[in-house]
Design an enzyme around this catalytic site. Structure first.
Site, PDB file in Angstrom:
ATOM      1  CD  GLU A  60      20.132   4.991   0.025  1.00 54.71           C
ATOM      2  OE1 GLU A  60      19.489   4.380  -1.266  1.00 54.71           O
ATOM      3  OE2 GLU A  60      19.308   5.886   0.431  1.00 54.71           O
ATOM      4  CG  HIS A 129      13.713   6.970   8.975  1.00 55.90           C
ATOM      5  ND1 HIS A 129      12.385   6.434   8.282  1.00 55.90           N
ATOM      6  CD2 HIS A 129      14.149   7.643   8.081  1.00 55.90           C
ATOM      7  CE1 HIS A 129      12.216   6.772   7.148  1.00 55.90           C
ATOM      8  NE2 HIS A 129      13.266   7.781   6.878  1.00 55.90           N
TER       9      HIS A 129
END
Lengths: 327, 323
Positions: A60, A129
């Site tokens: 990321e 999440h």
């Protein structure tokens, strides 16, 4: 007008901008043949090829950082971070690099990139999440933050974000991906930093973001049957946000409910409440400003617990009724 | 010293001139700080001039660099204007970044200097993104990415080198190993002898060079640049060098000995390059003195320009946050 889903609207915006501008390309984890974790980019690899639809390793930091570097040198990357929770892994690049580059370099550079990321709970994915971390980005000068609530806005705002010359965090709502709405086939823009009154009303102003706009509109429809007319304002862009539209609405109604899914403490609602209190609308308030937000807890897994961790339609209805008790 | 074969005499003299300019800039910066004329901190690259100049000498003018907090030398080697640099250092409106960036953030994007970042390792993915942009735009440019030994222990180093390698991006990673990440010596921070050995993990060439030998740096980087431009992907070059000054102005240098610093000063990259040029008959003693003197004069002019430049206007404090 034709109706398509929120996910399809985002895909259409990506496709049309890629067709229009050869500098636009996509990069992110599993966005190619897999189509992205939520299927948003399905079919784009086949249409545009692997050079412009780039699967990345699970990295990321460099996804965000390389997007910024490519933007600094003439491209218009659209990066995807699979879950908003994982933007934590890209924070250095977004906050210290992409956001600061222009100012730090004396206004002589630009970083026209978009970082798309799905946010929100309701999918049973638990604490890592499910988060809504938009307030962190709203806190950073140099970033723009966009959060659409309808398929129409999703397409128009994404096209604006791609054409904008600044780094834009584009927060998508997982629970809205499958919702349908009217969306023109041709490319169009919804301007950044312009709020929209999604429903007009005289009694209470609800300022809601993302999926909470949908819940607020559902609540407003029920409240109307009781004779309570709710005005629902969707800021759509959280940074820089449209204070004027909010202020105008509050002056009209005198009652304010702010609804978002993100944690309450230092959430976007705190900023809106403070802005109203400091501004010309304050003198028109008939009731204390009320916030409904996510509990200050990690999102739990259990279905019932998860449901109660964030505002629901019935909570909004109750809060509006309580505000109406102030005369 | 060798490797000068491909370089014209003019180019060699220009390299020496740039090394002197860097030395003079840094010494003046140190002096201005001591005189209380500098608002912020700075990171001086005295002793590391060969790395900046040798590496950038291998580039085309339209190639890109990314720099670091210790970036004055990179900017000068890339052809930066010392007047605009000094003005930035003193926080003036005429500086490269209108006084908004200071010593740690000098950039000149139009001339290919994509800027210095104050976060260790923060510029590595920027370089990878610029190289991706070059590959997509098919311009044939190369990106030179400077970072220090400390940055090689950041997670972003791994992410960036891996991505550059799998996509065969035209980027050359130049690690300026100056032996210390602030006070942490490489011997304690790395389990391996050479940082360049990490290149093997990315299936890219890794090379160790004497970072105080400007021609050795040039030769290694030139080979990597050729490779990158030919579409064969990135390389990692480790330049072993040394910073003569402390990390920044807060540094009491408790972590190293005077003897160690003195030993490295004997490997002065400028003196070594001059000795070579004199020996090869490419430079006369008169020219050598003139080059050193001109560098001092250029820096004095830069200081005069900076000191007579206007301060930024407070009314414009919010300009440039957004495009």
């Amino acid at each position: 007008m034709r109706e398509i889903t929120y996910a399809e609207a985002i895909r259409e915006a990506l496709r049309q901008e890629m067709q229009r501008d050869p500098h636009v390309f996509l990069m992110g984890e599993d966005i190619g043949v897999y189509g992205g974790a939520f299927g948003v980019t399905l079919g784009l690899l086949e249409e545009f090829g692997p050079e412009r639809v780039r699967d990345t390793p699970i990295s990321e930091g460099v996804i965000a950082g390389a997007a910024a570097g490519a933007a600094l040198t003439g491209m218009r990357p659209v990066a995807e971070i699979m879950f908003m929770d994982f933007t934590t892994l890209a924070m250095e690049q977004l906050v210290n690099q992409a956001a600061k580059t222009r100012y730090m370099f004396g206004g002589k550079a630009k970083v026209p990139m978009v970082l798309r990321t799905p946010a929100g709970s309701g999918t049973g994915a638990a604490a890592q999440h499910s988060q809504s971390l938009e307030a962190w980005f709203v806190h950073v000068p140099g970033l723009k933050v966009v959060m659409p609530s309808t398929p129409y806005d999703a397409k128009g705002l994404l096209i604006s974000a791609i054409r904008d010359d600044n780094p834009v965090i584009f927060v998508e709502q997982k629970l809205l991906y499958r919702t349908k709405g009217p969306v023109p086939e041709e490319p169009y823009t919804v301007p950044l930093s312009v709020a929209e009154v999604k429903r007009a009303g005289r009694d209470v102003t609800i300022i809601a973001t993302g999926v909470m706009v949908v819940r607020s509109l559902a609540a407003a429809a029920k409240l109307a049957q009781e004779g309570i007319e709710v005005e629902v304002v969707d800021p759509r862009t959280l940074k820089p946000y449209d204070a004027e539209t909010i202020t105008k609405s509050v002056i009209k109604t005198g009652r304010v409910l702010i609804v978002h899914e993100a944690y309450k403490t230092c959430g976007f609602g705190a900023e809106i409440a403070a802005m109203i209190s400091e501004g010309p609308a304050f003198m028109y308030l008939n009731a204390p400003i009320r916030r409904l937000a996510g509990l200050d807890i990690p999102i739990p897994y259990n279905r019932t617990l998860e449901y109660h961790a964030v505002p629901q339609e019935e909570n909004i209805i109750t809060a509006v009724r309580e505000l109406m008790a102030y005369k | 010293m060798d490797g000068a074969g491909q370089l014209t005499k003019e180019k060699l003299i220009d390299m020496l001139r740039k090394m002197h300019t860097i030395r003079a800039f840094e010494e003046k910066a140190d002096q201005l700080f001591a005189l209380g004329k500098v608002h912020g901190t700075m990171h001086l690259s005295i002793g590391m001039e060969a790395t900046a100049v040798g590496a950038i000498a291998a580039l085309r003018p339209d190639d890109y660099i990314t720099s670091t907090h210790r970036g004055h030398g990179h900017c000068i080697a890339k052809g930066g204007d010392v007047k605009l640099m000094m003005a930035e250092f003193l926080g003036k409106e005429t500086g490269y970044c209108r006084g908004r960036g200071g010593s740690m953030h000098i950039a000149d994007v139009e001339s290919g200097n994509l800027g210095a970042t104050g976060v260790v390792g923060g510029g590595i993915p920027t370089a990878v993104g610029a190289a991706l942009s070059v590959q997509l735009r098919k311009t044939g440019q190369v990106v030179l990415c400077f970072f220090g030994d400390g940055a090689a222990n950041m997670g972003i180093f791994h992410e960036s080198l891996n991505l550059a390698a799998i996509w065969k991006l035209p980027v050359v990673f130049v690690c300026e190993n100056n032996q210390y990440a602030m006070s942490m010596p490489v011997a304690r921070a790395f389990p391996i002898e050479n940082i360049a050995d990490r290149a093997a993990a990315y299936a890219m060439p890794g090379k160790v060079v004497d970072g105080n030998d400007v021609l050795a740096v040039y030769a290694a980087v030139a080979e990597a640049v050729d490779r990158a431009r030919a579409g064969e992907g990135p390389s990692l070059i480790e330049c072993k060098t040394y910073r003569w000054k402390g990390h920044s102005k807060s540094d009491q240098e408790r972590y190293r000995t005077r003897e160690e610093v003195a030993a490295w000063k004997k490997k002065d990259p400028i003196a070594r390059f001059e000795a070579y040029l004199l020996q090869e008959g490419l430079l006369t003693e008169e020219q050598r003195q003139a080059i050193a003197k001109e560098a001092q004069e250029r820096i004095e002019e830069a200081v005069a320009f900076a000191e007579s430049s206007p301060e930024p206007r407070v009314e414009e404090i919010s300009e440039g946050v957004y495009a």
